[in-house]
Design a protein around this motif. Structure first.
Motif, PDB file in Angstrom:
ATOM      1  N   GLU A   6       0.838  -1.207   0.000  1.00 16.21           N
ATOM      2  CA  GLU A   6       0.000   0.000   0.000  1.00 16.21           C
ATOM      3  C   GLU A   6       0.869   1.251   0.000  1.00 16.21           C
ATOM      4  O   GLU A   6       0.646   2.193  -0.779  1.00 16.21           O
ATOM      5  CB  GLU A   6      -0.909   0.009   1.229  1.00 16.21           C
ATOM      6  CG  GLU A   6      -2.031  -1.011   1.199  1.00 16.21           C
ATOM      7  CD  GLU A   6      -2.890  -0.921   2.455  1.00 16.21           C
ATOM      8  OE1 GLU A   6      -2.671   0.026   3.253  1.00 16.21           O
ATOM      9  OE2 GLU A   6      -3.756  -1.787   2.634  1.00 16.21           O
ATOM     10  N   GLU A   7       1.851   1.271   0.891  1.00 15.64           N
ATOM     11  CA  GLU A   7       2.719   2.448   1.004  1.00 15.64           C
ATOM     12  C   GLU A   7       3.475   2.694  -0.299  1.00 15.64           C
ATOM     13  O   GLU A   7       3.598   3.834  -0.768  1.00 15.64           O
ATOM     14  CB  GLU A   7       3.704   2.256   2.158  1.00 15.64           C
ATOM     15  CG  GLU A   7       3.038   2.208   3.529  1.00 15.64           C
ATOM     16  CD  GLU A   7       4.023   1.847   4.631  1.00 15.64           C
ATOM     17  OE1 GLU A   7       5.180   1.498   4.287  1.00 15.64           O
ATOM     18  OE2 GLU A   7       3.645   1.903   5.815  1.00 15.64           O
ATOM     19  N   THR A   8       3.981   1.609  -0.886  1.00 17.89           N
ATOM     20  CA  THR A   8       4.760   1.748  -2.124  1.00 17.89           C
ATOM     21  C   THR A   8       3.899   2.294  -3.251  1.00 17.89           C
ATOM     22  O   THR A   8       4.299   3.234  -3.964  1.00 17.89           O
ATOM     23  CB  THR A   8       5.354   0.389  -2.540  1.00 17.89           C
ATOM     24  OG1 THR A   8       6.238  -0.072  -1.520  1.00 17.89           O
ATOM     25  CG2 THR A   8       6.111   0.506  -3.857  1.00 17.89           C
ATOM     26  N   LEU A   9       2.706   1.746  -3.433  1.00 18.71           N
ATOM     27  CA  LEU A   9       1.853   2.174  -4.538  1.00 18.71           C
ATOM     28  C   LEU A   9       1.393   3.621  -4.350  1.00 18.71           C
ATOM     29  O   LEU A   9       1.361   4.399  -5.318  1.00 18.71           O
ATOM     30  CB  LEU A   9       0.653   1.240  -4.672  1.00 18.71           C
ATOM     31  CG  LEU A   9       0.987  -0.211  -5.101  1.00 18.71           C
ATOM     32  CD1 LEU A   9      -0.278  -1.044  -5.192  1.00 18.71           C
ATOM     33  CD2 LEU A   9       1.729  -0.228  -6.433  1.00 18.71           C
ATOM     34  N   SER A  38      -9.041  -5.108  -6.711  1.00 20.96           N
ATOM     35  CA  SER A  38      -9.742  -4.741  -5.476  1.00 20.96           C
ATOM     36  C   SER A  38      -8.786  -4.061  -4.501  1.00 20.96           C
ATOM     37  O   SER A  38      -9.141  -3.067  -3.847  1.00 20.96           O
ATOM     38  CB  SER A  38     -10.353  -5.989  -4.846  1.00 20.96           C
ATOM     39  OG  SER A  38     -10.966  -5.688  -3.615  1.00 20.96           O
ATOM     40  N   PHE A  39      -7.561  -4.576  -4.420  1.00 17.81           N
ATOM     41  CA  PHE A  39      -6.558  -3.996  -3.526  1.00 17.81           C
ATOM     42  C   PHE A  39      -6.254  -2.551  -3.922  1.00 17.81           C
ATOM     43  O   PHE A  39      -6.195  -1.650  -3.069  1.00 17.81           O
ATOM     44  CB  PHE A  39      -5.287  -4.847  -3.583  1.00 17.81           C
ATOM     45  CG  PHE A  39      -4.171  -4.342  -2.724  1.00 17.81           C
ATOM     46  CD1 PHE A  39      -4.128  -4.625  -1.367  1.00 17.81           C
ATOM     47  CD2 PHE A  39      -3.148  -3.567  -3.269  1.00 17.81           C
ATOM     48  CE1 PHE A  39      -3.090  -4.154  -0.571  1.00 17.81           C
ATOM     49  CE2 PHE A  39      -2.117  -3.094  -2.487  1.00 17.81           C
ATOM     50  CZ  PHE A  39      -2.084  -3.389  -1.128  1.00 17.81           C
ATOM     51  N   VAL A  40      -6.074  -2.304  -5.221  1.00 14.63           N
ATOM     52  CA  VAL A  40      -5.742  -0.954  -5.691  1.00 14.63           C
ATOM     53  C   VAL A  40      -6.903   0.001  -5.445  1.00 14.63           C
ATOM     54  O   VAL A  40      -6.708   1.151  -5.024  1.00 14.63           O
ATOM     55  CB  VAL A  40      -5.355  -0.987  -7.184  1.00 14.63           C
ATOM     56  CG1 VAL A  40      -5.179   0.435  -7.731  1.00 14.63           C
ATOM     57  CG2 VAL A  40      -4.072  -1.784  -7.390  1.00 14.63           C
ATOM     58  N   VAL A  63      -7.952   6.877 -12.603  1.00 17.58           N
ATOM     59  CA  VAL A  63      -8.813   5.824 -13.138  1.00 17.58           C
ATOM     60  C   VAL A  63      -8.153   4.470 -12.901  1.00 17.58           C
ATOM     61  O   VAL A  63      -6.957   4.301 -13.165  1.00 17.58           O
ATOM     62  CB  VAL A  63      -9.042   6.027 -14.654  1.00 17.58           C
ATOM     63  CG1 VAL A  63      -9.920   4.919 -15.218  1.00 17.58           C
ATOM     64  CG2 VAL A  63      -9.657   7.391 -14.916  1.00 17.58           C
ATOM     65  N   VAL A  64      -8.922   3.504 -12.395  1.00 15.23           N
ATOM     66  CA  VAL A  64      -8.418   2.140 -12.210  1.00 15.23           C
ATOM     67  C   VAL A  64      -9.191   1.223 -13.148  1.00 15.23           C
ATOM     68  O   VAL A  64     -10.424   1.156 -13.074  1.00 15.23           O
ATOM     69  CB  VAL A  64      -8.580   1.667 -10.751  1.00 15.23           C
ATOM     70  CG1 VAL A  64      -8.070   0.230 -10.606  1.00 15.23           C
ATOM     71  CG2 VAL A  64      -7.842   2.598  -9.799  1.00 15.23           C
ATOM     72  N   VAL A  65      -8.485   0.547 -14.048  1.00 16.67           N
ATOM     73  CA  VAL A  65      -9.149  -0.332 -15.019  1.00 16.67           C
ATOM     74  C   VAL A  65      -8.431  -1.677 -15.065  1.00 16.67           C
ATOM     75  O   VAL A  65      -7.234  -1.775 -14.783  1.00 16.67           O
ATOM     76  CB  VAL A  65      -9.159   0.288 -16.435  1.00 16.67           C
ATOM     77  CG1 VAL A  65      -9.992   1.545 -16.479  1.00 16.67           C
ATOM     78  CG2 VAL A  65      -7.742   0.565 -16.915  1.00 16.67           C
ATOM     79  N   MET A  66      -9.196  -2.710 -15.406  1.00 17.39           N
ATOM     80  CA  MET A  66      -8.598  -4.021 -15.645  1.00 17.39           C
ATOM     81  C   MET A  66      -8.443  -4.195 -17.152  1.00 17.39           C
ATOM     82  O   MET A  66      -9.371  -3.913 -17.914  1.00 17.39           O
ATOM     83  CB  MET A  66      -9.466  -5.135 -15.061  1.00 17.39           C
ATOM     84  CG  MET A  66      -8.891  -6.527 -15.291  1.00 17.39           C
ATOM     85  SD  MET A  66      -9.697  -7.784 -14.272  1.00 17.39           S
ATOM     86  CE  MET A  66      -8.893  -7.486 -12.700  1.00 17.39           C
ATOM     87  N   VAL A  67      -7.263  -4.650 -17.582  1.00 17.07           N
ATOM     88  CA  VAL A  67      -6.982  -4.773 -19.020  1.00 17.07           C
ATOM     89  C   VAL A  67      -6.743  -6.235 -19.379  1.00 17.07           C
ATOM     90  O   VAL A  67      -6.294  -7.042 -18.558  1.00 17.07           O
ATOM     91  CB  VAL A  67      -5.759  -3.922 -19.421  1.00 17.07           C
ATOM     92  CG1 VAL A  67      -6.034  -2.453 -19.203  1.00 17.07           C
ATOM     93  CG2 VAL A  67      -4.516  -4.349 -18.655  1.00 17.07           C
ATOM     94  N   ASN A  68      -7.058  -6.553 -20.622  1.00 19.55           N
ATOM     95  CA  ASN A  68      -6.923  -7.918 -21.120  1.00 19.55           C
ATOM     96  C   ASN A  68      -5.452  -8.249 -21.368  1.00 19.55           C
ATOM     97  O   ASN A  68      -4.754  -7.522 -22.074  1.00 19.55           O
ATOM     98  CB  ASN A  68      -7.717  -8.057 -22.427  1.00 19.55           C
ATOM     99  CG  ASN A  68      -7.890  -9.507 -22.839  1.00 19.55           C
ATOM    100  OD1 ASN A  68      -7.112 -10.364 -22.454  1.00 19.55           O
ATOM    101  ND2 ASN A  68      -8.916  -9.765 -23.628  1.00 19.55           N
ATOM    102  N   GLU A  69      -4.989  -9.351 -20.804  1.00 24.24           N
ATOM    103  CA  GLU A  69      -3.590  -9.756 -20.970  1.00 24.24           C
ATOM    104  C   GLU A  69      -3.372 -10.666 -22.172  1.00 24.24           C
ATOM    105  O   GLU A  69      -2.255 -11.149 -22.379  1.00 24.24           O
ATOM    106  CB  GLU A  69      -3.103 -10.487 -19.712  1.00 24.24           C
ATOM    107  CG  GLU A  69      -2.876  -9.601 -18.511  1.00 24.24           C
ATOM    108  CD  GLU A  69      -2.208 -10.358 -17.378  1.00 24.24           C
ATOM    109  OE1 GLU A  69      -1.940 -11.565 -17.551  1.00 24.24           O
ATOM    110  OE2 GLU A  69      -1.952  -9.740 -16.330  1.00 24.24           O
TER     111      GLU A  69
END
Length: 419
Positions: free
Chosen positions: A360-363, A388-390, A400-406
């Motif tokens: 958490e601290e690092t991010l 969820s953590f982010v 903006v927090v998004v999930m991207v296709n790998e």
């Protein structure tokens, strides 16, 4: 895939242990991909990277192709009664397709040639006598070969037929072909001229109406453009080295003295080059240049496509990218608005409370330091948990927090381009 006989060769060429090459070959034979082997079979391969694995794969393919052609050549030689222990040893020792074909050329079933006709008329002993260059008068040596029943009516016809045999013999000489092949590769010049009456119709090729440059340095786009012009019957192309240098090589190999018989050998060498050798070696060079140009054209296309695909879908924003993972941690990168790497790190939000606090601290610190505007989380293993953590970090509202296709990321990351 038949590979055991090539393990030592590949190991020596790539500077790896034979057991590593064996492991890769076995995995490839099981249809494992290069990225899979590089990522998930490190223990088996001794931690070979994807570039080394791809090199093993490619070399195995080349050697398999060579083996297949070698088997065909040996079968043909045996079928036609040419195979002996010495010839078998030469064929089995050939290390490239070009060398193998040079060995096979004198024995390859041929269409009816001028030399074939001359041999049928019994002129091969005369050709051999001339090639020996003992200083004897060629016309005197040819006299016994004048035979009306065989169709040899004059001394000149006998000597001409012997010359055809000499020309074919020189054409099939391995050393001569090897030396000339090197000359073509180093000194050949591409010459392009416009076909008569095509000046208007072929105006789009006007840059090549009178053009020449060294073949070894010709860029791919010009090679492909000239070939296209030739295919459309607008341009006429040649790819040849200086003739005097080619003839000097042949004379150095075959002309032994200054007598009349040596002069006939010199003339036969010139005929062999102009009628046989130059054509086959030019064809070989054309194929090599085409292959090289195709590879370069694909590379340019790939570079252009890469720029298009890597254009940011969010526009110019400072982005944090997270490749999620449980045991191995989450890989984190920070990019500026032009996509330049600013920082990379690894955090472990899923391996215990203490590690989660540090993550958490690092991010948070990275987001402040690099003024991050968007966070992209991969949808692979631990993707949902990491997203969820982010989201629980309490980042500023504008982030903006998004999930991207790998999909494809694993293959790309294991490619030489990604490295």
């Amino acid at each position: 895939m038949h590979y055991p006989q090539h393990i030592e060769t590949i190991s020596a060429e790539l500077g790896i242990q034979p057991r590593q090459a064996v492991a890769v070959a076995e995995l490839l034979s099981q249809e494992a991909t290069v990225p899979f082997i590089a990522r998930y079979r490190k223990e088996a391969t001794g931690s070979l990277d994807e570039v080394q694995i791809a090199a093993i794969r490619d070399r195995l393919g080349q050697l398999a192709e060579l083996d297949s052609r070698r088997a065909t050549v040996l079968a043909s030689l045996e079928k036609h009664g040419h195979l002996n222990d010495a010839l078998r040893a030469k064929v089995e020792a050939a290390e490239s397709l070009a060398v193998l074909e040079d060995i096979y050329l004198p024995f390859e079933p041929k269409r009816r040639t001028k030399a074939t006709v001359a041999r049928e008329k019994g002129l091969e002993p005369l050709a051999q006598a001339i090639m020996a260059q003992t200083g004897a008068d060629p016309r005197g040596a040819a006299l016994p070969f004048v035979d009306l029943e065989k169709g040899v009516t004059t001394l000149d016809e006998a000597l001409e037929g012997a010359g055809h045999i000499l020309a074919e013999t020189i054409n099939e000489d391995e050393t001569a072909r090897g030396r000339l092949r090197g000359l073509f590769q180093e000194k050949a010049v591409i010459r392009s001229t416009v076909a008569a009456g095509k000046e208007t119709e072929g105006i789009k090729f006007k840059d090549y109406f009178d053009w020449q440059e060294p073949a070894a340095a010709a860029p791919s786009h010009r090679v492909l453009a000239m070939r296209r012009g030739e295919r459309e019957d607008v341009l006429s192309l040649s790819m040849l080295p200086p003739e005097e240098q080619a003839l000097a090589i042949l004379e150095g190999l075959f002309v032994k003295s200054a007598g009349a018989d040596s002069e006939l050998v010199r003339l036969a060498a010139a005929d062999s080059y102009r009628r046989l050798l130059s054509r086959s070696l030019e064809t070989e060079l054309r194929l090599n240049l085409k292959e090289r140009a195709d590879v370069e054209a694909i590379r340019v296309f790939a570079d252009n496509l890469r720029e298009l695909l890597l254009a940011s879908p969010l526009g110019a924003k400072r982005v944090m990218g997270i490749d999620p993972g449980f045991r191995t941690g989450c890989k984190v990168v920070c990019l500026d608005r032009q996509g330049k790497l600013l920082h990379h790190d690894t955090v472990f939000p899923h391996t215990g409370a203490g590690q989660a606090v540090r993550a958490e601290e690092t991010l948070r610190q990275l987001c402040r330091r690099f003024q991050i505007e968007a966070v992209a989380v991969g949808n692979g293993t631990a993707g949902r948990e990491t997203e969820s953590f982010v989201r629980g970090l309490g980042l500023p509202d504008g982030v903006v927090v998004v999930m991207v296709n790998e999909s494809g990321a694993s293959v790309y990351s294991a490619s030489e381009a990604a490295r």
